[in-house]
Scaffold this motif. Structure first.
Motif, short mmCIF file in Angstrom:
data_model
loop_
_atom_site.label_atom_id
_atom_site.label_comp_id
_atom_site.label_asym_id
_atom_site.label_seq_id
_atom_site.Cartn_x
_atom_site.Cartn_y
_atom_site.Cartn_z
N PHE A 53 3.84 18.37 -4.26
CA PHE A 53 3.89 17.27 -5.22
C PHE A 53 2.51 17.00 -5.81
N ASP A 54 2.48 16.52 -7.05
CA ASP A 54 1.21 16.15 -7.67
C ASP A 54 1.08 14.65 -7.81
N THR A 55 1.98 13.90 -7.17
CA THR A 55 1.92 12.45 -7.14
C THR A 55 2.60 11.96 -5.87
N VAL A 56 2.50 10.66 -5.59
CA VAL A 56 3.07 10.09 -4.37
C VAL A 56 4.39 9.39 -4.67
N ARG A 57 5.21 9.24 -3.63
CA ARG A 57 6.52 8.58 -3.78
C ARG A 57 6.40 7.07 -3.72
N VAL A 58 5.49 6.55 -2.90
CA VAL A 58 5.19 5.11 -2.84
C VAL A 58 3.69 4.95 -2.67
N CYS A 59 3.18 3.77 -3.01
CA CYS A 59 1.75 3.50 -2.95
C CYS A 59 1.51 2.14 -2.31
N PRO A 60 0.26 1.74 -2.12
CA PRO A 60 0.00 0.41 -1.53
C PRO A 60 0.57 -0.75 -2.35
N ASP A 61 0.83 -0.55 -3.64
CA ASP A 61 1.43 -1.61 -4.46
C ASP A 61 2.92 -1.77 -4.20
N PHE A 78 -1.22 3.18 -10.90
CA PHE A 78 -2.24 4.22 -10.82
C PHE A 78 -2.59 4.48 -9.36
N VAL A 79 -2.74 5.73 -8.98
CA VAL A 79 -3.27 6.13 -7.67
C VAL A 79 -4.35 7.18 -7.92
N THR A 80 -5.33 7.22 -7.05
CA THR A 80 -6.41 8.19 -7.22
C THR A 80 -5.94 9.58 -6.79
#
Length: 51
Positions: free
Chosen positions: A24-32, A10-12
């Motif tokens: 884009f409506d989401t990210v390719r990588v996150c802090p996880d 999950f990302v905010t």
């Protein structure tokens, strides 16, 4: 809810607004995704470990 395209975490919406490209409506990588980084249009392993 937005989620990371790499790991599915999950990302905010605020995180997406800051780190995702405009189309884009989401990210390719996150802090996880600790050992992954954005590289152009893709994702690759980090050359050095994050601390």
């Amino acid at each position: 809810m937005p989620e990371c395209r790499n790991c599915g975490s999950f990302v905010t919406e605020r995180y997406v607004r800051v780190f995702a490209p405009p189309e884009f409506d989401t990210v390719r990588v996150c802090p996880d995704c600790e050992d992954m980084v954005r590289d152009g249009a893709g994702v690759r392993e980090a050359r050095s470990k994050r601390v």
